[in-house]
Write a protein that holds these residues in place. Structure first.
Motif, PDB file in Angstrom:
ATOM      1  N   ARG A  80       3.661  57.673  37.773  1.00 13.23           N
ATOM      2  CA  ARG A  80       2.635  58.120  36.827  1.00 13.23           C
ATOM      3  C   ARG A  80       1.303  58.034  37.564  1.00 13.23           C
ATOM      4  O   ARG A  80       1.091  57.131  38.365  1.00 13.23           O
ATOM      5  CB  ARG A  80       2.656  57.190  35.611  1.00 13.23           C
ATOM      6  CG  ARG A  80       1.605  57.411  34.583  1.00 13.23           C
ATOM      7  CD  ARG A  80       1.680  56.454  33.376  1.00 13.23           C
ATOM      8  NE  ARG A  80       2.485  55.250  33.494  1.00 13.23           N
ATOM      9  CZ  ARG A  80       3.766  55.133  33.087  1.00 13.23           C
ATOM     10  NH1 ARG A  80       4.392  56.147  32.550  1.00 13.23           N
ATOM     11  NH2 ARG A  80       4.409  53.994  33.205  1.00 13.23           N
ATOM     12  N   ARG A  81       0.438  58.974  37.275  1.00 13.51           N
ATOM     13  CA  ARG A  81      -0.888  58.910  37.886  1.00 13.51           C
ATOM     14  C   ARG A  81      -1.937  59.070  36.797  1.00 13.51           C
ATOM     15  O   ARG A  81      -1.712  59.739  35.789  1.00 13.51           O
ATOM     16  CB  ARG A  81      -1.055  59.943  38.979  1.00 13.51           C
ATOM     17  CG  ARG A  81      -1.010  61.361  38.539  1.00 13.51           C
ATOM     18  CD  ARG A  81      -1.218  62.300  39.713  1.00 13.51           C
ATOM     19  NE  ARG A  81      -0.937  63.652  39.298  1.00 13.51           N
ATOM     20  CZ  ARG A  81      -0.532  64.608  40.095  1.00 13.51           C
ATOM     21  NH1 ARG A  81      -0.363  64.362  41.366  1.00 13.51           N
ATOM     22  NH2 ARG A  81      -0.297  65.806  39.632  1.00 13.51           N
ATOM     23  N   GLU A  82      -3.046  58.403  37.036  1.00 13.47           N
ATOM     24  CA  GLU A  82      -4.171  58.497  36.102  1.00 13.47           C
ATOM     25  C   GLU A  82      -5.463  58.263  36.863  1.00 13.47           C
ATOM     26  O   GLU A  82      -5.467  57.632  37.923  1.00 13.47           O
ATOM     27  CB  GLU A  82      -4.018  57.503  34.954  1.00 13.47           C
ATOM     28  CG  GLU A  82      -4.014  56.047  35.388  1.00 13.47           C
ATOM     29  CD  GLU A  82      -3.765  55.092  34.233  1.00 13.47           C
ATOM     30  OE1 GLU A  82      -4.617  54.213  34.044  1.00 13.47           O
ATOM     31  OE2 GLU A  82      -2.742  55.227  33.556  1.00 13.47           O
ATOM     32  N   THR A  83      -6.533  58.758  36.314  1.00 15.33           N
ATOM     33  CA  THR A  83      -7.850  58.571  36.923  1.00 15.33           C
ATOM     34  C   THR A  83      -8.314  57.145  36.661  1.00 15.33           C
ATOM     35  O   THR A  83      -8.162  56.623  35.555  1.00 15.33           O
ATOM     36  CB  THR A  83      -8.855  59.582  36.332  1.00 15.33           C
ATOM     37  OG1 THR A  83      -8.331  60.895  36.540  1.00 15.33           O
ATOM     38  CG2 THR A  83     -10.204  59.468  36.984  1.00 15.33           C
ATOM     39  N   ASP A  84      -8.864  56.526  37.682  1.00 15.70           N
ATOM     40  CA  ASP A  84      -9.393  55.172  37.582  1.00 15.70           C
ATOM     41  C   ASP A  84     -10.615  55.195  36.657  1.00 15.70           C
ATOM     42  O   ASP A  84     -11.578  55.913  36.917  1.00 15.70           O
ATOM     43  CB  ASP A  84      -9.778  54.681  38.977  1.00 15.70           C
ATOM     44  CG  ASP A  84     -10.198  53.231  39.021  1.00 15.70           C
ATOM     45  OD1 ASP A  84     -10.481  52.644  37.958  1.00 15.70           O
ATOM     46  OD2 ASP A  84     -10.265  52.682  40.136  1.00 15.70           O
ATOM     47  N   SER A  85     -10.572  54.408  35.595  1.00 16.88           N
ATOM     48  CA  SER A  85     -11.677  54.399  34.632  1.00 16.88           C
ATOM     49  C   SER A  85     -12.950  53.779  35.228  1.00 16.88           C
ATOM     50  O   SER A  85     -14.054  54.082  34.786  1.00 16.88           O
ATOM     51  CB  SER A  85     -11.277  53.643  33.362  1.00 16.88           C
ATOM     52  OG  SER A  85     -10.937  52.316  33.669  1.00 16.88           O
ATOM     53  N   GLU A  86     -12.803  52.923  36.256  1.00 20.01           N
ATOM     54  CA  GLU A  86     -13.960  52.290  36.886  1.00 20.01           C
ATOM     55  C   GLU A  86     -14.580  53.165  37.977  1.00 20.01           C
ATOM     56  O   GLU A  86     -15.763  53.042  38.269  1.00 20.01           O
ATOM     57  CB  GLU A  86     -13.566  50.933  37.468  1.00 20.01           C
ATOM     58  CG  GLU A  86     -13.155  49.947  36.395  1.00 20.01           C
ATOM     59  CD  GLU A  86     -12.670  48.630  36.978  1.00 20.01           C
ATOM     60  OE1 GLU A  86     -12.893  48.388  38.183  1.00 20.01           O
ATOM     61  OE2 GLU A  86     -12.072  47.860  36.225  1.00 20.01           O
ATOM     62  N   ASP A  87     -13.771  54.010  38.584  1.00 20.70           N
ATOM     63  CA  ASP A  87     -14.265  54.910  39.631  1.00 20.70           C
ATOM     64  C   ASP A  87     -13.479  56.211  39.529  1.00 20.70           C
ATOM     65  O   ASP A  87     -12.369  56.320  40.040  1.00 20.70           O
ATOM     66  CB  ASP A  87     -14.078  54.272  41.019  1.00 20.70           C
ATOM     67  CG  ASP A  87     -14.661  55.123  42.138  1.00 20.70           C
ATOM     68  OD1 ASP A  87     -15.031  56.295  41.887  1.00 20.70           O
ATOM     69  OD2 ASP A  87     -14.744  54.617  43.276  1.00 20.70           O
ATOM     70  N   ARG A  88     -14.043  57.175  38.874  1.00 20.27           N
ATOM     71  CA  ARG A  88     -13.346  58.421  38.562  1.00 20.27           C
ATOM     72  C   ARG A  88     -12.941  59.221  39.803  1.00 20.27           C
ATOM     73  O   ARG A  88     -12.177  60.163  39.717  1.00 20.27           O
ATOM     74  CB  ARG A  88     -14.189  59.270  37.615  1.00 20.27           C
ATOM     75  CG  ARG A  88     -14.452  58.513  36.296  1.00 20.27           C
ATOM     76  CD  ARG A  88     -14.924  59.359  35.180  1.00 20.27           C
ATOM     77  NE  ARG A  88     -14.086  60.455  34.778  1.00 20.27           N
ATOM     78  CZ  ARG A  88     -12.956  60.375  34.067  1.00 20.27           C
ATOM     79  NH1 ARG A  88     -12.490  59.206  33.739  1.00 20.27           N
ATOM     80  NH2 ARG A  88     -12.301  61.452  33.725  1.00 20.27           N
ATOM     81  N   ARG A  89     -13.422  58.825  40.978  1.00 19.38           N
ATOM     82  CA  ARG A  89     -13.013  59.500  42.221  1.00 19.38           C
ATOM     83  C   ARG A  89     -11.607  59.071  42.644  1.00 19.38           C
ATOM     84  O   ARG A  89     -10.968  59.755  43.440  1.00 19.38           O
ATOM     85  CB  ARG A  89     -13.998  59.178  43.352  1.00 19.38           C
ATOM     86  CG  ARG A  89     -15.385  59.728  43.123  1.00 19.38           C
ATOM     87  CD  ARG A  89     -16.344  59.214  44.168  1.00 19.38           C
ATOM     88  NE  ARG A  89     -16.467  57.752  44.021  1.00 19.38           N
ATOM     89  CZ  ARG A  89     -17.137  56.959  44.834  1.00 19.38           C
ATOM     90  NH1 ARG A  89     -17.742  57.470  45.884  1.00 19.38           N
ATOM     91  NH2 ARG A  89     -17.204  55.671  44.621  1.00 19.38           N
ATOM     92  N   ASN A  90     -11.145  57.935  42.139  1.00 17.52           N
ATOM     93  CA  ASN A  90      -9.838  57.393  42.517  1.00 17.52           C
ATOM     94  C   ASN A  90      -8.762  57.780  41.512  1.00 17.52           C
ATOM     95  O   ASN A  90      -9.007  57.818  40.308  1.00 17.52           O
ATOM     96  CB  ASN A  90      -9.875  55.861  42.585  1.00 17.52           C
ATOM     97  CG  ASN A  90     -10.608  55.359  43.796  1.00 17.52           C
ATOM     98  OD1 ASN A  90     -10.635  56.006  44.835  1.00 17.52           O
ATOM     99  ND2 ASN A  90     -11.210  54.193  43.666  1.00 17.52           N
ATOM    100  N   THR A  91      -7.570  58.018  42.051  1.00 14.27           N
ATOM    101  CA  THR A  91      -6.394  58.223  41.219  1.00 14.27           C
ATOM    102  C   THR A  91      -5.502  57.008  41.395  1.00 14.27           C
ATOM    103  O   THR A  91      -5.249  56.574  42.526  1.00 14.27           O
ATOM    104  CB  THR A  91      -5.636  59.499  41.635  1.00 14.27           C
ATOM    105  OG1 THR A  91      -6.529  60.608  41.505  1.00 14.27           O
ATOM    106  CG2 THR A  91      -4.424  59.727  40.769  1.00 14.27           C
ATOM    107  N   LEU A  92      -5.046  56.450  40.293  1.00 10.71           N
ATOM    108  CA  LEU A  92      -4.158  55.290  40.331  1.00 10.71           C
ATOM    109  C   LEU A  92      -2.718  55.752  40.124  1.00 10.71           C
ATOM    110  O   LEU A  92      -2.449  56.656  39.324  1.00 10.71           O
ATOM    111  CB  LEU A  92      -4.542  54.295  39.236  1.00 10.71           C
ATOM    112  CG  LEU A  92      -5.957  53.733  39.313  1.00 10.71           C
ATOM    113  CD1 LEU A  92      -6.265  52.885  38.093  1.00 10.71           C
ATOM    114  CD2 LEU A  92      -6.157  52.942  40.591  1.00 10.71           C
TER     115      LEU A  92
END
Length: 149
Positions: A80-92
């Motif tokens: 599963r992937r999602e955008t990092d809520s703390e840094d929107r440039r990162n995908t978690l």
């Protein structure tokens, strides 16, 4: 034993282990995914939810090649992937339940096959293997820790 010779032995051991694992994987029917996909899923399981950069650094692979693999694993509903809520440039990224089940199943099949191989050894060689693997795992863990410090 000379330090340089020990380093060469570590490299040779890594190559032998990799060949053994590849041979075992090649003999297992119905492989669900490649060795690199297995390694990636196993690393993600160990690390938990992680940004791509941290995962690629820990696996010593480029972010671009890992990104391609993660896209494929995502399409197969294994991660599963999602955008990092703390840094929107990162995908978690994290394992899905399906990814976790498949990884567990694959690990059990590999353990079963390796167990079959190990059981073919003579008893004294089995005892020696168990003892030496415990020692080697501890020592190499210390080396890795020292390298990362």
């Amino acid at each position: 034993m000379e330090t340089k010779e020990t380093a060469m032995n570590i490299i040779e051991l890594a190559m032998i282990l990799k060949k053994l694992i590849r041979t075992v994987q090649a003999n297992i029917n119905n492989r669900s995914f490649s060795e690199s996909q297995y390694r990636t899923l196993a690393k993600l399981e160990k690390m938990g939810r992680s940004p791509l950069k941290r995962l690629s650094d820990s696996m010593a692979v480029s972010t671009s090649s890992l990104c391609i693999m993660m896209n494929k694993l995502h399409e197969e509903n294994l991660v599963r992937r999602e955008t990092d809520s703390e840094d929107r440039r990162n995908t978690l990224y994290e394992l899905t339940e399906e990814g976790r089940k498949l990884l567990t199943s694959e690990r059990e099949i590999m353990i079963k096959e390796l167990t079959r191989l190990i059981s073919s050894l003579e008893e004294d060689k089995k005892r020696s293997l168990v003892y030496n693997l415990k020692e080697l795992k501890e020592i190499l863990g210390d080396l890795e820790k020292n390298y990362n410090d």
